[in-house]
Write a protein that holds these residues in place. Structure first.
Motif, PDB file in Angstrom:
ATOM      1  N   LEU A  82      33.457   6.407 -49.043  1.00 62.39           N
ATOM      2  CA  LEU A  82      33.127   4.997 -49.206  1.00 62.39           C
ATOM      3  C   LEU A  82      33.363   4.269 -47.891  1.00 62.39           C
ATOM      4  N   LEU A  83      32.334   3.602 -47.394  1.00 58.26           N
ATOM      5  CA  LEU A  83      32.428   2.825 -46.160  1.00 58.26           C
ATOM      6  C   LEU A  83      32.604   1.352 -46.512  1.00 58.26           C
ATOM      7  N   VAL A  84      33.486   0.673 -45.805  1.00 55.41           N
ATOM      8  CA  VAL A  84      33.740  -0.753 -46.013  1.00 55.41           C
ATOM      9  C   VAL A  84      33.348  -1.474 -44.724  1.00 55.41           C
ATOM     10  N   MET A  85      32.337  -2.325 -44.793  1.00 57.67           N
ATOM     11  CA  MET A  85      31.773  -2.928 -43.591  1.00 57.67           C
ATOM     12  C   MET A  85      32.822  -3.655 -42.759  1.00 57.67           C
ATOM     13  N   ARG A  86      33.650  -4.451 -43.393  1.00 56.81           N
ATOM     14  CA  ARG A  86      34.589  -5.255 -42.613  1.00 56.81           C
ATOM     15  C   ARG A  86      35.657  -4.408 -41.927  1.00 56.81           C
ATOM     16  N   GLU A  87      35.843  -3.168 -42.385  1.00 55.63           N
ATOM     17  CA  GLU A  87      36.788  -2.269 -41.725  1.00 55.63           C
ATOM     18  C   GLU A  87      36.146  -1.539 -40.547  1.00 55.63           C
ATOM     19  N   LEU A  88      34.829  -1.413 -40.560  1.00 53.98           N
ATOM     20  CA  LEU A  88      34.118  -0.670 -39.520  1.00 53.98           C
ATOM     21  C   LEU A  88      33.586  -1.559 -38.407  1.00 53.98           C
ATOM     22  N   ALA A  89      33.297  -2.823 -38.729  1.00 57.55           N
ATOM     23  CA  ALA A  89      32.614  -3.698 -37.778  1.00 57.55           C
ATOM     24  C   ALA A  89      33.457  -3.939 -36.520  1.00 57.55           C
ATOM     25  N   GLY A 113      29.503   0.910 -48.810  1.00 61.50           N
ATOM     26  CA  GLY A 113      28.464   1.922 -48.908  1.00 61.50           C
ATOM     27  C   GLY A 113      29.010   3.291 -49.292  1.00 61.50           C
ATOM     28  N   PHE A 114      28.315   3.981 -50.189  1.00 59.68           N
ATOM     29  CA  PHE A 114      28.647   5.353 -50.562  1.00 59.68           C
ATOM     30  C   PHE A 114      27.888   6.306 -49.637  1.00 59.68           C
ATOM     31  N   VAL A 115      28.593   7.265 -49.051  1.00 59.41           N
ATOM     32  CA  VAL A 115      27.991   8.215 -48.119  1.00 59.41           C
ATOM     33  C   VAL A 115      27.429   9.400 -48.901  1.00 59.41           C
ATOM     34  N   LEU A 116      26.142   9.690 -48.682  1.00 55.12           N
ATOM     35  CA  LEU A 116      25.466  10.780 -49.389  1.00 55.12           C
ATOM     36  C   LEU A 116      25.025  11.854 -48.399  1.00 55.12           C
ATOM     37  N   ASP A 122      21.609  12.375 -43.832  1.00 53.85           N
ATOM     38  CA  ASP A 122      22.734  11.654 -44.421  1.00 53.85           C
ATOM     39  C   ASP A 122      22.223  10.280 -44.849  1.00 53.85           C
ATOM     40  N   ALA A 123      22.865   9.691 -45.829  1.00 52.60           N
ATOM     41  CA  ALA A 123      22.390   8.398 -46.330  1.00 52.60           C
ATOM     42  C   ALA A 123      23.565   7.537 -46.745  1.00 52.60           C
ATOM     43  N   VAL A 124      23.296   6.247 -46.856  1.00 46.16           N
ATOM     44  CA  VAL A 124      24.286   5.295 -47.367  1.00 46.16           C
ATOM     45  C   VAL A 124      23.634   4.481 -48.477  1.00 46.16           C
ATOM     46  N   LEU A 125      24.255   4.492 -49.639  1.00 43.97           N
ATOM     47  CA  LEU A 125      23.832   3.651 -50.756  1.00 43.97           C
ATOM     48  C   LEU A 125      24.775   2.461 -50.785  1.00 43.97           C
ATOM     49  N   SER A 126      24.242   1.267 -50.508  1.00 40.84           N
ATOM     50  CA  SER A 126      25.083   0.081 -50.311  1.00 40.84           C
ATOM     51  C   SER A 126      25.108  -0.823 -51.530  1.00 40.84           C
ATOM     52  N   LEU A 127      26.261  -1.459 -51.703  1.00 34.98           N
ATOM     53  CA  LEU A 127      26.409  -2.557 -52.661  1.00 34.98           C
ATOM     54  C   LEU A 127      26.745  -3.800 -51.854  1.00 34.98           C
ATOM     55  N   SER A 128      25.989  -4.887 -52.073  1.00 35.62           N
ATOM     56  CA  SER A 128      26.190  -6.105 -51.286  1.00 35.62           C
ATOM     57  C   SER A 128      26.532  -7.292 -52.175  1.00 35.62           C
ATOM     58  N   ARG A 129      27.474  -8.068 -51.705  1.00 38.57           N
ATOM     59  CA  ARG A 129      27.751  -9.383 -52.291  1.00 38.57           C
ATOM     60  C   ARG A 129      26.935 -10.403 -51.501  1.00 38.57           C
ATOM     61  N   MET A 130      26.297 -11.326 -52.215  1.00 38.84           N
ATOM     62  CA  MET A 130      25.402 -12.278 -51.566  1.00 38.84           C
ATOM     63  C   MET A 130      25.629 -13.671 -52.119  1.00 38.84           C
ATOM     64  N   VAL A 151      30.161   9.115 -58.016  1.00 42.05           N
ATOM     65  CA  VAL A 151      28.966   8.358 -57.644  1.00 42.05           C
ATOM     66  C   VAL A 151      28.136   9.138 -56.627  1.00 42.05           C
ATOM     67  N   CYS A 152      28.803   9.676 -55.601  1.00 47.88           N
ATOM     68  CA  CYS A 152      28.087  10.427 -54.566  1.00 47.88           C
ATOM     69  C   CYS A 152      27.452  11.690 -55.139  1.00 47.88           C
ATOM     70  N   ALA A 153      28.146  12.372 -56.039  1.00 50.22           N
ATOM     71  CA  ALA A 153      27.614  13.613 -56.606  1.00 50.22           C
ATOM     72  C   ALA A 153      26.320  13.382 -57.372  1.00 50.22           C
ATOM     73  N   VAL A 154      26.301  12.340 -58.219  1.00 47.54           N
ATOM     74  CA  VAL A 154      25.086  12.108 -59.014  1.00 47.54           C
ATOM     75  C   VAL A 154      23.968  11.544 -58.142  1.00 47.54           C
ATOM     76  N   ALA A 155      24.306  10.688 -57.167  1.00 51.09           N
ATOM     77  CA  ALA A 155      23.284  10.128 -56.281  1.00 51.09           C
ATOM     78  C   ALA A 155      22.685  11.204 -55.380  1.00 51.09           C
ATOM     79  N   GLU A 156      23.522  12.113 -54.906  1.00 50.91           N
ATOM     80  CA  GLU A 156      23.017  13.217 -54.079  1.00 50.91           C
ATOM     81  C   GLU A 156      22.084  14.115 -54.878  1.00 50.91           C
ATOM     82  N   ARG A 157      22.401  14.345 -56.132  1.00 53.28           N
ATOM     83  CA  ARG A 157      21.524  15.164 -56.972  1.00 53.28           C
ATOM     84  C   ARG A 157      20.172  14.478 -57.167  1.00 53.28           C
ATOM     85  N   HIS A 158      20.186  13.169 -57.401  1.00 51.16           N
ATOM     86  CA  HIS A 158      18.934  12.450 -57.656  1.00 51.16           C
ATOM     87  C   HIS A 158      18.058  12.371 -56.401  1.00 51.16           C
ATOM     88  N   TRP A 159      18.665  12.020 -55.254  1.00 49.29           N
ATOM     89  CA  TRP A 159      17.889  11.807 -54.035  1.00 49.29           C
ATOM     90  C   TRP A 159      17.928  13.015 -53.091  1.00 49.29           C
TER      91      TRP A 159
END
Length: 237
Positions: A82-89, A113-116, A122-130, A151-159
């Motif tokens: 899991l990536l947290v934008m404010r920790e990486l920026a 973002g979840f890392v897939l 490699d991919a990132v599935l993001s959730l955003s607050r707006m 979450v990553c396991a099922v998303a990786e299987r789908h995509w």
């Protein structure tokens, strides 16, 4: 989550996963991008974009993704699920033209973002607050971190087979380059565009802050510009 697992490989999967994640922490938008080994970016899932699609998807894929902290995080040898934008920026990220365009203009106030690991990228599935909402709390991030392996396991299987660079058409990977700049000057202007201060650049490259400032002045003089906004327009407009 059981509904999402049952929908793997079907059109209903993304919305089922979205509903499951919203039970853990509310958010306004779920979307994602893939990044192949050679640096190209791909649309993973952007079917339900909230806000300006031209900025969030089209301009991002056209090249601005190379300034995204998530993109940088994926290129490191080790990264959490899991990536947290404010920790990486970087320390000056909120002062960049990329932040102004991609976050302020679209109303994104926080992003995780979840890392897939997919077959081709490699991919990132993001959730955003707006909008006028608070960012993700420490408690919500802890819950999402705990859920990340599932979450990553099922998303990786789908995509799994998504983002195939061999079967895609379009432009080459984006890059920041200029014939007038030295390798060191290109490194420095790239870090400036990503939101690093002179002190952060110095720490990243193992230079003194004064040396960084000299290289920055030389690069700006060669490019005939005087601001980071002009630098962004020169390379990424």
């Amino acid at each position: 989550m059981a509904e999402a697992v049952s929908a793997i490989g079907q059109a209903a999967f993304p919305q089922a996963l979205e509903r499951a994640l919203a039970r853990l922490a509310p958010f306004e938008m779920m979307n994602g991008f893939g990044y192949a080994a050679q640096g190209r970016a791909f649309d993973l899932y952007n079917d339900r974009i909230v806000g300006d699609r031209a900025i969030i998807v089209d301009r991002y894929l056209a090249g601005s993704y190379i300034l995204d902290p998530f993109y940088d995080a994926l290129r490191r040898p080790e990264r959490p699920a899991l990536l947290v934008m404010r920790e990486l920026a970087p320390d000056r990220f909120s002062e960049t033209e990329y932040f102004r365009r991609h976050y302020q203009t679209t109303g994104i106030v926080d992003e995780i973002g979840f890392v897939l690991k997919l077959q081709h990228a490699d991919a990132v599935l993001s959730l955003s607050r707006m909008g006028a909402v608070p960012g993700f709390s420490a408690g919500e991030i802890a819950v999402l971190t705990a859920a990340a392996p599932l979450v990553c396991a099922v998303a990786e299987r789908h995509w799994h087979a998504r983002c195939d660079p061999d079967g895609a058409e379009g432009q080459a990977a984006a890059a920041i380059s200029h014939p007038s700049l030295s390798k060191r000057e290109l490194e420095i202007v790239t870090l400036i565009l990503k939101g690093h201060s002179s002190y952060s650049i110095a720490a990243t490259l193992g230079l003194s802050p004064n040396t960084v400032k000299v290289h920055r002045r030389q690069a700006y003089a060669k490019l005939n510009i005087s601001s980071q906004v002009e630098l962004f327009h020169l390379f990424l407009s």
